[in-house]
Write a protein that holds these residues in place. Structure first.
Motif, mmCIF file in Angstrom:
data_model
loop_
_atom_site.group_PDB
_atom_site.id
_atom_site.type_symbol
_atom_site.label_atom_id
_atom_site.label_comp_id
_atom_site.label_asym_id
_atom_site.label_seq_id
_atom_site.Cartn_x
_atom_site.Cartn_y
_atom_site.Cartn_z
ATOM 1 N N ARG A 124 -4.727 7.583 1.097
ATOM 2 C CA ARG A 124 -3.573 7.041 0.381
ATOM 3 C C ARG A 124 -3.724 7.219 -1.129
ATOM 4 N NH1 ARG A 124 0.295 6.788 -1.521
ATOM 5 N NH2 ARG A 124 1.821 5.135 -1.820
ATOM 6 N N PRO B 176 0.806 -1.229 0.000
ATOM 7 C CA PRO B 176 0.000 0.000 0.000
ATOM 8 C C PRO B 176 0.833 1.270 0.000
ATOM 9 C CG PRO B 176 -0.122 -1.128 2.126
ATOM 10 C CD PRO B 176 0.543 -2.074 1.185
ATOM 11 N N ALA C 62 -10.134 4.483 -4.749
ATOM 12 C CA ALA C 62 -10.124 4.046 -3.346
ATOM 13 C C ALA C 62 -11.317 3.137 -3.134
ATOM 14 C CB ALA C 62 -10.193 5.249 -2.403
ATOM 15 N N VAL D 281 -6.431 1.519 -4.354
ATOM 16 C CA VAL D 281 -6.032 1.312 -2.955
ATOM 17 C C VAL D 281 -7.244 0.762 -2.209
ATOM 18 C CG1 VAL D 281 -5.090 2.348 -0.867
ATOM 19 C CG2 VAL D 281 -4.405 3.232 -3.117
ATOM 20 N N VAL E 164 -5.579 -0.051 5.561
ATOM 21 C CA VAL E 164 -5.260 -0.143 4.140
ATOM 22 C C VAL E 164 -4.513 -1.451 3.905
ATOM 23 C CG1 VAL E 164 -4.055 0.929 2.208
ATOM 24 C CG2 VAL E 164 -5.158 2.357 3.926
ATOM 25 N N SER F 79 -9.053 -0.853 1.347
ATOM 26 C CA SER F 79 -9.019 -0.972 2.809
ATOM 27 C C SER F 79 -10.035 -2.013 3.260
ATOM 28 C CB SER F 79 -9.309 0.374 3.484
ATOM 29 O OG SER F 79 -10.669 0.752 3.306
ATOM 30 N N ALA G 20 -7.793 4.363 2.729
ATOM 31 C CA ALA G 20 -7.701 4.138 1.286
ATOM 32 C C ALA G 20 -7.932 5.437 0.525
ATOM 33 C CB ALA G 20 -8.710 3.080 0.852
#
Length: 391
Positions: free
Chosen positions: A281, A202, A246, A220, A227, A222, A278
């Motif tokens: 990130r 991640p 995300a 990304v 994550v 989660s 998520a």
């Protein structure tokens, strides 16, 4: 410990299956482990080590896989394996396609794919992991074809390729994508003319991935509040105009950079929202805020605010706003009879555990404290919001 093919054959057979059932009946806790192992050794001799290791690994794996009690694992493979819910999500995106997992390891992805893909092939260089995968995916769903092969030497045609390169070397975690095994740039080159999905750490540097020539979607994901991974989807597998996504599996919510990001900056409202990891990130805080009618407290900080809390989202109801000063905070929290304090920090160098101890909390109430920096340059200031969590 290091498993052998003979160990796997034993564990898959009737004798090993019965022995594992006996081992699972023991607690194998720190207090009981010596006596439990002695009991197993008296009955199973040299097989004791693989029985104990498999039993303990199955118990550790239960949080990742609903059917872990029937699987075979190695410790290293379990650590890198994809959680069942994440693998199932990925399999949904690949439904109806022929798929080849070129680093199949224990078969986590294969187990999810075999229920949805039109054809499933798994390959790996590690013979022991392949043997374990053969056991793990043997029951239910369509047949999975397994073979020993190098991920960088294609053995199928016309399949969508999944790769999960190893991110550890000599027991240490590697961070640069060129240090993966196989290296990310090699995977991108070998499968440049194929639909490709690559599971990555991640924390991978998105800019570095682009410099390696990847021009598809970075997702990304989660799960359980954390994550879990970044996943690369080649252009043929991603939606038009989406380069970042995300995915929050706990809420079945997805946010992409193709959505509006008209998220204003304003003073704090009734609620503060700390977006899912998520979203942060993937760099989609503004997109998430715009979707839910929220605004940013500062353009460089991930905290959002609003007067209504999005459904299903945990938030922090603001009951006091203070300049960040420990003495002032200590007095404020004492007046509010606070004894338990959750501390969230962004943009300010504060260790929550150290601060909590210095605040000398003695009360009976439970509140939250959100500390952040607002403004830039000479106008920058650290602010503390005393809040009541929604749950």
């Amino acid at each position: 410990m290091r498993f052998t093919l003979d160990d796997v054959a034993y564990l898959r057979g009737a004798e090993g299956t019965h022995a594992l059932a006996d081992a699972d009946g023991l607690t194998l806790t720190d207090a009981r482990r010596v006596s439990d192992i002695a009991s197993l050794r008296a009955r199973f001799g040299d097989r004791t080590a693989v029985l104990v290791e498999t039993t303990l690994l199955r118990r550790r794996a239960a949080a990742k896989f609903p059917d872990a009690s029937n699987w075979l694992f190695t410790e290293e493979a379990l650590e890198q394996s994809t959680a069942g819910a994440v693998a199932a999500h990925r399999a949904l995106r690949l439904a109806g396609m022929p798929v080849h997992d070129v680093t199949c390891s224990l078969g986590t992805e294969l187990a999810a794919l075999k229920h949805l893909a039109s054809e499933v092939v798994g390959s790996d260089l590690d013979e022991v992991r392949l043997a374990m995968a053969r056991h793990n995916v043997a029951h239910g769903g369509a047949e999975v074809l397994l073979c020993r092969a190098d991920a960088l030497r294609p053995v199928t045609r016309g399949t969508t390729v999944i790769a999960d390169p190893a991110r550890r070397s000599a027991g240490r975690r590697t961070f640069h994508p060129r240090d993966y095994t196989p290296a990310l740039d090699d995977l991108l080159a070998v499968y440049a003319d194929r639909d490709l999905v690559v599971k990555c750490a991640p924390g991978i540097d998105f800019d570095e991935v682009r410099r390696l020539g990847f021009d598809g979607e970075i997702e990304v994901t989660s799960l359980g509040g954390g994550v879990r991974e970044a996943c690369l989807w080649s252009p043929g597998l991603s939606s038009r105009r989406v380069t970042r996504r995300a995915t929050i599996l706990d809420r079945a919510e997805e946010v992409t950079d193709a959505e509006p990001d008209d998220c204003p900056v304003a003073a704090v409202g009734r609620w503060i929202v700390d977006p899912d990891g998520a979203v942060v990130r993937a760099g989609l805080v503004r997109h998430y805020g715009a979707r839910h009618g929220l605004w940013q407290l500062d353009p460089a900080i991930a905290y959002l605010s609003g007067n209504e809390l999005p459904s299903g989202v945990r938030g922090f109801e603001v009951i006091a706003e203070l300049g960040f000063n420990e003495r002032t905070l200590r007095k404020e929290l004492a007046v509010r009879d606070v004894g338990a304090l959750e501390i969230l920090v962004r943009g300010v160098s504060v260790d929550p555990d150290v601060l909590r101890s210095r605040l000398r909390l003695r009360g009976s109430q439970r509140l939250s404290l959100v500390i952040t920096r607002i403004g830039t340059g000479s106008a920058s200031r650290a602010v503390a919001f005393v809040c009541r969590p929604s749950r």
